[in-house]
Structure formats: C-alpha cells, structure tokens
Design a protein around this motif. Structure first.
Motif, PDB file in Angstrom:
ATOM      1  N   ASN A 157      -3.908   2.914 -14.773  1.00 32.07           N
ATOM      2  CA  ASN A 157      -4.107   1.771 -13.876  1.00 32.07           C
ATOM      3  C   ASN A 157      -4.175   2.216 -12.421  1.00 32.07           C
ATOM      4  OD1 ASN A 157      -4.143  -0.742 -15.452  1.00 32.07           O
ATOM      5  ND2 ASN A 157      -2.239   0.100 -16.240  1.00 32.07           N
ATOM      6  N   LEU A 158      -3.273   3.147 -12.080  1.00 33.21           N
ATOM      7  CA  LEU A 158      -3.296   3.675 -10.718  1.00 33.21           C
ATOM      8  C   LEU A 158      -4.571   4.468 -10.466  1.00 33.21           C
ATOM      9  CD1 LEU A 158       0.229   4.935  -9.630  1.00 33.21           C
ATOM     10  CD2 LEU A 158      -1.230   3.286  -8.514  1.00 33.21           C
ATOM     11  N   GLU A 189       2.667   4.624  -0.901  1.00 37.76           N
ATOM     12  CA  GLU A 189       2.252   5.528  -1.971  1.00 37.76           C
ATOM     13  C   GLU A 189       3.350   6.465  -2.454  1.00 37.76           C
ATOM     14  OE1 GLU A 189      -1.511   7.504  -1.629  1.00 37.76           O
ATOM     15  OE2 GLU A 189      -2.412   5.796  -0.627  1.00 37.76           O
ATOM     16  N   TYR A 198      -1.229   6.671   8.559  1.00 37.56           N
ATOM     17  CA  TYR A 198      -2.013   5.634   7.879  1.00 37.56           C
ATOM     18  C   TYR A 198      -2.857   4.792   8.837  1.00 37.56           C
ATOM     19  CZ  TYR A 198      -2.970   2.032   4.385  1.00 37.56           C
ATOM     20  OH  TYR A 198      -3.582   1.168   3.525  1.00 37.56           O
ATOM     21  N   TYR A 234      -8.118  -9.791  -9.045  1.00 39.22           N
ATOM     22  CA  TYR A 234      -8.170  -8.514  -8.324  1.00 39.22           C
ATOM     23  C   TYR A 234      -9.475  -7.765  -8.589  1.00 39.22           C
ATOM     24  CZ  TYR A 234      -6.854  -3.766  -6.964  1.00 39.22           C
ATOM     25  OH  TYR A 234      -6.825  -2.523  -6.393  1.00 39.22           O
ATOM     26  N   THR A 236       0.795  -1.248   0.000  1.00 43.17           N
ATOM     27  CA  THR A 236       0.000   0.000   0.000  1.00 43.17           C
ATOM     28  C   THR A 236       0.817   1.283   0.000  1.00 43.17           C
ATOM     29  OG1 THR A 236      -0.129  -0.227   2.398  1.00 43.17           O
ATOM     30  CG2 THR A 236      -2.038  -0.988   1.150  1.00 43.17           C
ATOM     31  N   VAL A 274      -0.920  -6.301 -11.745  1.00 40.38           N
ATOM     32  CA  VAL A 274      -2.097  -6.560 -12.595  1.00 40.38           C
ATOM     33  C   VAL A 274      -1.949  -5.880 -13.959  1.00 40.38           C
ATOM     34  CG1 VAL A 274      -3.664  -6.839 -10.645  1.00 40.38           C
ATOM     35  CG2 VAL A 274      -3.450  -4.595 -11.706  1.00 40.38           C
ATOM     36  N   SER A 275      -0.908  -5.059 -14.115  1.00 44.02           N
ATOM     37  CA  SER A 275      -0.698  -4.410 -15.413  1.00 44.02           C
ATOM     38  C   SER A 275       0.798  -4.368 -15.710  1.00 44.02           C
ATOM     39  CB  SER A 275      -1.272  -2.991 -15.380  1.00 44.02           C
ATOM     40  OG  SER A 275      -0.609  -2.238 -14.395  1.00 44.02           O
ATOM     41  N   ARG A 335      -8.196  -4.085  -2.054  1.00 38.87           N
ATOM     42  CA  ARG A 335      -7.966  -3.010  -3.030  1.00 38.87           C
ATOM     43  C   ARG A 335      -6.628  -2.311  -2.782  1.00 38.87           C
ATOM     44  NH1 ARG A 335     -13.419  -1.671  -4.990  1.00 38.87           N
ATOM     45  NH2 ARG A 335     -14.828  -2.792  -3.622  1.00 38.87           N
ATOM     46  N   ASN A 336      -5.586  -3.082  -2.685  1.00 41.43           N
ATOM     47  CA  ASN A 336      -4.272  -2.520  -2.373  1.00 41.43           C
ATOM     48  C   ASN A 336      -3.743  -1.638  -3.501  1.00 41.43           C
ATOM     49  OD1 ASN A 336      -3.662  -3.537   0.253  1.00 41.43           O
ATOM     50  ND2 ASN A 336      -3.569  -5.570  -0.663  1.00 41.43           N
ATOM     51  N   TYR A 337      -3.147  -0.537  -3.076  1.00 42.65           N
ATOM     52  CA  TYR A 337      -2.648   0.475  -4.012  1.00 42.65           C
ATOM     53  C   TYR A 337      -1.580  -0.090  -4.950  1.00 42.65           C
ATOM     54  CZ  TYR A 337      -1.076   5.193  -5.299  1.00 42.65           C
ATOM     55  OH  TYR A 337      -0.763   6.342  -5.982  1.00 42.65           O
ATOM     56  N   ARG A 338      -0.698  -0.947  -4.409  1.00 42.36           N
ATOM     57  CA  ARG A 338       0.419  -1.433  -5.231  1.00 42.36           C
ATOM     58  C   ARG A 338       0.084  -2.695  -6.027  1.00 42.36           C
ATOM     59  NH1 ARG A 338       3.398   2.459  -6.904  1.00 42.36           N
ATOM     60  NH2 ARG A 338       3.224   4.032  -5.295  1.00 42.36           N
ATOM     61  N   ALA A 339      -1.198  -3.053  -6.028  1.00 43.22           N
ATOM     62  CA  ALA A 339      -1.602  -4.182  -6.869  1.00 43.22           C
ATOM     63  C   ALA A 339      -1.330  -3.834  -8.333  1.00 43.22           C
ATOM     64  CB  ALA A 339      -3.077  -4.474  -6.658  1.00 43.22           C
ATOM     65  N   ASN A 340      -1.266  -2.538  -8.620  1.00 42.06           N
ATOM     66  CA  ASN A 340      -1.061  -2.118 -10.021  1.00 42.06           C
ATOM     67  C   ASN A 340       0.228  -2.693 -10.611  1.00 42.06           C
ATOM     68  OD1 ASN A 340       0.675  -0.293  -8.546  1.00 42.06           O
ATOM     69  ND2 ASN A 340       0.776   0.949 -10.399  1.00 42.06           N
ATOM     70  N   ILE A 359      -7.348   2.165  -9.573  1.00 39.20           N
ATOM     71  CA  ILE A 359      -7.253   1.639  -8.210  1.00 39.20           C
ATOM     72  C   ILE A 359      -7.658   2.700  -7.190  1.00 39.20           C
ATOM     73  CG2 ILE A 359      -5.562   0.910  -6.461  1.00 39.20           C
ATOM     74  CD1 ILE A 359      -4.208  -0.711  -8.756  1.00 39.20           C
ATOM     75  N   ARG A 409     -10.935   2.693  -4.575  1.00 45.13           N
ATOM     76  CA  ARG A 409     -10.817   2.876  -3.122  1.00 45.13           C
ATOM     77  C   ARG A 409     -11.690   4.029  -2.652  1.00 45.13           C
ATOM     78  NH1 ARG A 409      -6.041   0.523  -0.652  1.00 45.13           N
ATOM     79  NH2 ARG A 409      -6.136   2.060   0.981  1.00 45.13           N
TER      80      ARG A 409
END
Lengths: 708, 320
Positions: free
Chosen positions: B40-41, A54, B83, A185, A52, A172-173, A164-169, B44, B48
């Motif tokens: 893509n970001l 950022e 966080y 995902y 996650t 997945v791409s 829905r983790n931010y760094r899944a990107n 996501i 969220r």
C-alpha cells in the motif's frame, strides 16, 4: 626580553579567556524547578505533518505536539496490567447496531460466513460505526477550539486525491480503513464528493461518526485511535501550494506548526536542535504554586500520579561517540549504547531493556534452479544444498540459540515467528499473550520435537514448552546424513566437497556482533555436518546490501538475515508478511507461491483447505474467520505458525531488544518493560533532581558520571 | 590578451559545468529506488513519484530540469532533507555556519602557517627547523578527523573547557555572530587549522628555502642589506608567487564544508548535504549541491590561474 614579555602576556591572556569562559553554559540548560529531558538523535525530523510524516524522527516530533484520541498507560506494574486512557475523545462508542444504514451508504464491506458468503446486514450489530465523543476542553496552542468540523476537514485533506498524502495508507487499507476512503483517495478527475463517499460525518459540534470499511473489533479499532489525523485548518491552508502536479502544504514544518499536545515547539534549527516547552493551553495542565502541573485522572498502582513533569524537551543532533560523551557528562537524559558499549554497561542498574516485536531469522531461496544458477554466477559453492528440506531443518536444530544470542547483548533466543509481546485480546484481557496459549505452546513443542505427558521427560505442556531450546545436535546430525544422501543421489552434490554460501546479512557494514554471529553459525553447522558426508560448510556474511529482503527471492543471495515484527496487538494479521503478496513483498517468494500452494487445517473439527494467502486473508477484515470466536482464530494462528515454520523457509533465531541507559536525573515509572505501555513513557517520567540540582550533582562527581 | 584568456577559461568552465551536471543528473536518477515492503505504501510512493515526473524518460526529465532553471531560476524542491523547501535555499540556509568555521580556521592558520614556514626556512637545519618540520610531518600525515576527536576529547572530556558541539542558534542567543557562538566554534576551528597550518608551513618553507639560496640573495647581501631586509624585500616576495594562489584557493573553498568535522562537532552546515541527499534520494538538493560546488571549484581554478598573472607579470597566461 621584549619577546619573552609578549609570550608571557599571550599565555596569561589565553589562560584568562579559558578560565573566564570555561564551559559554564555547556551544561544542562534549565535551572531550579525545571526538568529538562534531553535526547540525542542522529537526524532531526523535517516533516511532522500527521498526513505526510515518513520516518521515526518525524514521528518523534509529532508525538510531542499531538495527543491521541486514546492512550495506553500502566494500571498495575506487578501484574503488568494496562489501561485505556481517553484523551482527545472522552469516549468512543460502537454504535453499529443503531446506524446500520451507514454501511450501505458508504459501501462498507460486509462480513462473510465460513463459505465466503456475505452476511445479511441485519445480522451486523458491531464493529463498523464508531462514535467519537470529543474532549471539549481540548484547544490548539493559540486557543482555537477543536471541534468535529476540524476532524472532518482534516480527514478530507488527508485523503485528498489532489494531495496524495503519504499517511493516507493508514486510512485506506488495513482493518481501520475508513469506508469509502480508498474510492475517494484513488479517484481521478472528476473527484468524488467527500461527504457522500467517505464514512466520516459530524453529529454535532463535539461528536462525529467513523464508519470502517471492514468489520473491526472494538479493541483493535482503539489501537488505531492511539494516533490522530487532526490538523489546524488555517495553518494548513496557509501552507498550501497548488502550483505543481499535486497540492502540497508546508504544515508540520517550522513556521507552520501548531500544537494541541502537552508540549509545543519553541525552536527548531534544521540538522541541529529542536526544543519543546510545556503547552500552557493543554487541557491537562493546571497552575499550582505558580507552576504548571498535571495529574492523571486515572489510577496507576492504585493512586493518581503526577504526569508530564518534564518542563522542557531538547532533541540534539549528535553522533554515537559524541552522544556517549555527552551522556557521561550528564548532558543527556538517556543514551542508546552501541553493541560494543553494551558489553560495558550490561550490568548497569540504569540499563533498560525493551523487548521488541522483531524476530531475527534466516530466510532462504530454496528454488533448485535458482540456487544452481547462483552457484555458477554468484560465487557460491553448492548453495543448492539449501533446496533440501532436511538440510534446512538440520541447520535449524544445529543452532544453539542461547549461545548464539550471547554475541549481542540484550538479544533473546527465539523459536517462533512471534515472541512474548503479541497480545490477542487487548481491550478485554490485558494479560492475553498469544505465546502463552496452549495451541501456541503446542505448535512450538511439535516443531522442535518436544514431548510431554506420562513416561516423557516433561509432565505438562508448559514444562515441555519452557524446555525448548531449538537445539538438538543428535537429530541435526541424523538429518545432515539424510540430506547428504538425498543430494548425492539426485546428483546435486559430490560427497566431501566444500560448501560456501553468501548470506545477505546486513544493510550497513558488518558489526563486530555480526561477525561473531557468523562465526558461531559456521561452528554450529560444521559440528552438525561432521561425519555426514558434507565437506566444510561456510556461510559468508555480506554487509552493505541495500535490499537483501528483495535480493533473496530474486536469487542474488541464497540466504538472507533480517527481522520482521509488528502487529503486536493483533497477531492474526501477522501472516500477511509471509503469505500475502497483495500486501507485502514476500521474502520467501523464492521458496513457494503462497497464492497457489494450499494448506489444510483443522477448524473447529472440520478440515479446511485454502491457499496460504487466503488463510492470511481469512482472519482479517471481512475474511471468513475474521468474525470467528477467539479460540478458533487462535487455533488457526498456531497451526499456521507451525505449518509455515515446519517448511524451514525461515529459521527464527533471536528476538531483538532495544537497550537504553537512563541518567540518574530521571526515572521512568517502571523498569519492567511492557510492549503496551513501554516503561510508562514521558507521561509518568519523574525526576530525582531538577536541572540546577543535577548540574551541581554532576559537578560534585567530578564532571563525569559512572554508569558501570 | 589577458581578457581573451579569461573569457576562454570561463567558456571552458561552463562546458565542464554542463558535462558534470549532466552526468550527475543521470547518475543520481539511475540509482535504484528503495521502496518499503508494504504494498500500500509502495503504491502511494509510486503515485507521488509519477506525479513528480520521475517516471518520464531521463532526457525529458533533464530537459524539464534545465528549462526550470533557465526560465524560472528554479532548482527544484527538497522532499526529504528540508520538506518543501526550495533546493537552493536548503544550501544557502546551511552556508553560514560552514563559511564561518572555515573562515575563522583560515584566518587563524594563514599567519601561523606562514610564520612557522618563514621561521623554519630562516633557521634551516637548526633545532627550530627540525622541531617545526617534525610537527608538520605529523600534522600533514594525520587525517583531520583524528585531530577532531583528539581536540574534542581534550577540550571537552578532559578539561571541560569547551562545549562538545557548536551551539545551536537558540543556545547561542539567536545569531551566529555572538561571542558564545564563536567560543563554541573554537574546537572545530582548531581541528581544521592543524592541517592547513602544516600544509602552508611546509610549502612556505620549501619555497623560501629555495629563494634564500638564490644568487640574487647573495647580491642583496653584498650590496649591504641585512638578512631580515633581504628576506622580506626579496626572498619572501618571490616565494609568495606560488604561495599566494594557494591561500586564495583556500579562501575560495571556504564555502565547501567538511563532512567529518561537521558531523563530529554537529555543525549544521553544507558538508553533510551531499551524502545525505544521495542516501535519501533528495534529487534536487543533490543537483543544486553539485551545481554549486562544481561552480565554486571551477571558479576557484580560474581565480588562481589569473592571480598568477597579477602577482608576477612575467606569467601572463595567454600572451604570446
């Protein structure tokens, strides 16, 4: 009398307090045999969960606490050769040929031929299934073993549709996307079964296989293994909260942190400080004379070297001017000077310059109607001149880039989308710089009209390329005349009228450098416009523009100024930012529609026509030329670069550099920067003084050290 | 009657609080979102945001927000500044350093400010008064961040007598109540005090000068009191009526940090939270901050107004 006595007493007491306490402890925190690396940071990271994080500040903390599967380090400083160093994995092997059935099982996308037809699975023998043979010595800081199960669990959490983790990107791409990752995902309830959907499975306790969604070159796949998705299961679960709309975890925050890197988190105070010490459980450390030491198991310049000599890392939150004071007092290991300070230290032998992949460019909105509207509503005068190709080309040739970059110490003139730090074959050829190939050099010569050969000023292509300055006042003036005539004849401009165009220049306040660049730009364009029929031309730099990249295509500004970079290890991917609106917001969207506009290129002697977007897609993933040989891909890349720049929707002017002043206490392994290994990093940093010696040295220098 | 007045003020304060909170909520959510260029970001992040309810109509979001506060005392969660920490905790975690620095500064500046003000009033138009008044003019006119840089430069760069910044807890022995921590707080305390001392001194001098020239002072002297006795028993007591509320309001406001001072001396306090929460679109932290400080401001106003009545029974507001 009594009053005098009281005053004297107070004065003596105050002096005594000051003397007794005089900043004994505001020096370097360590002592003999300790080597503290202290940095200033404007904002401390708050979330170093690998799933996650950022911002860069988060990543900086994460990097100390983790170890990648594979790292890149120096092999030879003379030739700038680098080497791959396996860390959390002992080996990563391409086993596609033996496990082709995984492609079907996890629905991987098969490569296509030049006509766009999928190749038969039997013809696929590499680039899909990679086996990770893990480093069995790697453990968590609490001694827990790290096994294949941990990696499978970590990926399942990372791609969890409930989280829905931010760094899944990252998974997945892109080229290293895991097969089935996106499907898993993005699934809605009922969720899919991870083990049946996602191409990551255990072979045995210390082996697992990773199946990619699209074909991936081994070298490029390795670059995606320079990070790691691993998390500690118990800590991750302990931090979980299922009560909201999606599941969260406090993993990677204070109290929920576990390291498997060379350092571990010792203390963390929000908005103030983070301290790291050596992780005694890290597999690389050994005890030597009561001290923790580590040596590389690879050779650097022919010898094994000590690594991770730093015993303690301190990240202190402080602002620019304070950081400067602290650095000069010997309290920081390095300091990044602001532009104003850079001119003072530009000749310092401690100043390190790192070339970045970023190219500063002017980008335009060339749509005639949008520009006319901007003239009416946005305060511009005749910004419609930018719709003329000749005007923009004249502007490009009017910019004396060598002079222009003198406004910002460290910047270098540049003439193309990609500068000298892009490599096209990083695994097999450590010297494969894209900019040095003949096609790429030829593209630049063509663009700026440089000729070479017999009866020409330059005899070879290389000589011609090296002569490029991007500046040609004579040609620029001719183009200006032509542009003026065309604009007048179309009724878009009246001769002699003043032209005033606002430029979306910066996100923040304009700096002194920005203002100097603006004045240089105006001087160049007016010099070129002399006698052309154009009146006075003024580009007005505007600061505090939160989204200038989006404002230009929307027509809020006719011109924007900013940098694009990245994909340094795979230049073929670099056109996505300019051509592919499926992947990025296109800055030049006010100039053309890359999904419709077509371009014909020469591919191995054949003329091939595709949209700009499809050309971009063709060289990555399962695109038509993704599996073509390097020469073909390089030729296409160079042609695309030339064709795109030849439209003058974007004018590159400078390559940015990052400048750092390094304290005399420590040295990087090399001062000669490489985008692959930096200066050798913290791994190979060595110290001339331990903390105690350094404090004594600073004192002997009167408390302040000069770096001028 | 006084109780009725207080009740009325409290109700009005609550109404003001509600209006301010509503406006803040609408304004912060009306700010445009900053999304990365990478699609893509973007996808996501938007997913969220949707899950967090930011896609719902503003009034619905506001209703949910108020419901969570009233039913669960839940002021939301920080997603950026700290966080997954409850927004309220983000503020309370940072209050102590702010309160300490402000409190020390106030404790340091009140006696000095009062003392200098009294001295200037008693020695009116003599060299002591001129000296103090000149100093006051200088310190009132210069913004506090200028002293801050000056203090930092002199005490750190020039004399090397104090640290550049307030120590971290780790460096100070793990507590805010160590001598080492106090010592490192001296530069920001000084930087905060100059303005406070100057303001208080000017106000005290003005009030005291006026009372010293009153007829009852002449009477007091005539009945045989010395200058000191008359000043302490009569002039100062009367002059304190407007001065004390000023000091009380300063105490009430020690909870609010100074953005600039906290940045310069790297104090991990609440002063920076506001700007940071806006820049990072940390909605819940921004809202919790707004509620907290609006409450403090309104509360301080009521306390000051009520204190007038206690200090001088002739000014009992609300009485007919």
């Amino acid at each position: 009398m009594r009053r005098k006595r009281i005053c004297c007493g107070l004065a003596v007491a105050l002096t005594a307090i000051c003397t007794a306490t005089a900043c004994k402890n505001c020096g370097v925190s360590g002592g003999e045999g300790e080597y503290t690396y202290t940095t200033a940071i404007s904002s401390l990271g708050t979330n170093w969960n690998p799933h996650t994080w950022e911002v860069n500040a988060d990543k900086e903390i994460l990097e100390y606490l983790t170890t990648p599967f594979v790292d890149i380090s120096i092999k030879n400083t003379q030739t700038k050769e680098y080497q791959w160093v396996f860390e959390m994995a002992d080996e990563i092997v391409d086993v596609t040929a033996e496990h082709r059935d995984d492609l079907t099982k996890y629905s991987a996308t098969l490569p296509v031929d030049g006509q766009g037809n999928a190749l038969p699975i039997e013809s696929v023998d590499s680039g899909y299934v990679f086996e990770f043979r893990l480093n069995e010595s790697a453990v968590w800081e609490n001694g827990d073993k790290i096994t294949a199960d941990d990696y499978i669990y970590s990926m399942e959490q990372l791609l969890s549709p409930k989280m829905r983790n931010y760094r899944a990107n990252l998974y997945v791409s892109g080229e290293s996307a895991i097969a089935g990752g996106k499907a898993y995902y993005t699934a809605k309830e009922p969720y899919l079964d991870f083990s049946q959907t996602v191409g990551l499975y255990k072979v045995d306790d210390y082996n697992f296989r990773y199946v990619t969604q699209v074909r991936n070159e081994y070298g490029y796949f390795l670059t995606s293994c320079t990070s790691n998705w691993l998390v500690h299961k118990d800590t991750y679960e302990r931090g979980k909260d299922d009560s909201g709309e999606f599941t969260t975890t406090k993993y990677g925050t204070p109290g929920y942190t576990l390291s498997y890197g060379a350092y571990k988190l010792k203390s963390y105070q929000a908005d103030k400080q983070a301290v790291f010490t050596q992780n005694e459980k890290w597999y690389g450390f050994e005890e030597e004379n009561g001290k923790r030491v580590s040596y590389t198991d690879f050779e650097v310049d022919g010898e094994k070297r000590q690594q991770y000599q730093t015993t303690k890392i301190v990240m202190d939150v402080m602002q620019g001017t304070a950081a400067k004071q602290a650095f000069l007092k010997g309290k920081l290991t390095l300091w990044k000077p602001e532009a104003d300070d850079l001119s003072t230290y530009k000749t310092s032998d401690r100043l390190l310059q790192a070339d970045e992949t970023y190219t500063m460019s002017f980008f335009f909105n060339t749509n005639e109607q949008t520009l006319k509207n901007a003239d009416l509503n946005k305060g511009n005068k005749y910004s419609v001149v930018l719709s003329n190709d000749k005007f923009r080309k004249a502007l490009s040739l009017a910019i004396d880039r060598k002079d222009y970059v003198s406004a910002t110490p460290g910047w270098k003139p540049t003439y193309a989308l990609m500068n000298d730090v892009y490599y096209y074959n990083i695994f097999s050829d450590p010297l494969s710089i894209y900019r040095n190939i003949p096609e790429a050099m030829q593209a630049i010569c063509n663009l700026y009209g440089v000729e070479y050969g017999e009866n020409q000023p330059y005899s070879t292509l290389e000589e011609g390329y090296k002569s490029v300055t991007g500046y040609n006042l004579t040609q620029s003036r001719e183009l200006m005349k032509g542009a003026c005539e065309e604009l007048v004849s179309k009724g878009l401009y009246k001769k002699g009228e003043e032209i005033k165009i606002a430029v979306g220049w910066a996100k923040g306040e304009l700096t002194a450098d920005d203002k100097q660049q603006q004045s240089k730009l105006n001087a160049y364009i007016n010099q070129a416009a002399q006698g052309s029929g154009f009146g006075k031309i003024t580009f007005e730099a505007k600061g505090n523009i939160p989204d200038r990249y989006g404002d230009v295509p929307k027509g809020e500004y006719a011109v924007g100024y900013g940098a694009w970079g990245g994909a340094a290890f795979y230049p073929f991917r670099n056109f996505q930012m300019y051509f592919d609106p499926d992947e990025y917001e296109i800055n030049e969207a006010g100039c053309y529609d890359p999904t419709k506009e077509k371009l014909t290129l020469d591919v191995d002697g054949a003329q091939v026509t595709m949209t700009f977007q499809n050309w971009s897609k063709s060289m990555i993933g399962s695109g038509a030329y993704a599996n073509a040989d390097l020469d073909t891909k390089l030729s296409i890349t160079a042609q695309l670069e030339e064709e795109f720049l030849g439209r003058y929707y974007r004018i590159p002017v400078a390559a940015t550099t990052s400048c750092t002043l390094l304290s005399y206490q420590a040295d990087y392994y090399t001062e000669d920067y490489s985008v692959m290994y930096g200066f050798g990093g913290l791994r190979l940093m060595n110290y001339s003084y331990d903390d105690k010696e350094w404090a004594a040295y600073v004192k002997s220098e009167g408390g302040t050290i000069s770096y001028v | 009657m006084m109780l009725r007045y207080i009740l009325k003020r409290v109700l009005l304060a609550l109404l003001s609080l509600f209006i301010i909170v509503t406006v803040c909520f609408m304004l912060i959510r009306a700010l445009p979102m900053e999304l990365p260029n990478d699609k893509n970001l973007q996808e996501i992040i938007l997913a969220r945001w949707e899950a967090l309810g930011y896609g719902k109509p503003l009034l619905v979001q506001y209703g949910i927000y108020l419901k969570n506060i009233f039913t669960a005392w839940d002021f939301g969660t920080s997603w950026q500044i700290s966080y997954l920490t409850p927004a309220w905790k983000v503020i309370t975690d940072r209050l102590l350093p702010t309160v300490l620095v402000n409190l020390y500064a106030l404790l340091f500046s009140v006696p000095i400010g009062l003392g200098l003000g009294i001295l200037a009033a008693i020695k009116k138009n003599r060299w002591q008064d001129h000296l103090i008044s000149t100093g006051v003019t200088v310190f009132v006119s210069i913004p506090s961040y200028v002293y801050a840089f000056l203090v930092q430069f002199v005490l750190y760069s020039l004399l090397n007598a104090f640290p550049l910044h307030v120590y971290s807890l780790a460096d100070a022995g793990g507590s805010y109540f160590t001598w080492k921590m106090f010592y490192s707080m001296i530069p920001p305390i000084l930087a905060l005090s100059f303005g406070e001392i100057a303001g208080l001194c000017r106000f005290t001098r003005a009030e005291l000068t006026e009372t010293l020239t009153s007829e009852y002072m002449l009477f007091a002297r005539a009945k045989g009191l010395s200058v000191a006795q008359a000043t302490l028993r009569h002039a100062l007591k009367n002059a304190m009526v407007p001065i004390l509320p000023m000091i009380i309001s300063s105490f009430a406001l020690i909870l609010s940090g100074s953005l600039v001072i906290e940045q310069i001396f790297s104090i991990p306090g609440v002063g920076q939270l506001y700007v940071k929460s806006i820049n990072l679109r940390d909605y819940d932290v921004f809202m919790a901050n707004s509620i907290f400080y609006t409450f403090i401001g309104l509360f301080a106003g009521i306390v000051v107004d009520v204190s007038y009545g206690f200090l001088d029974p002739r000014i009992r507001m609300g009485e007919k």
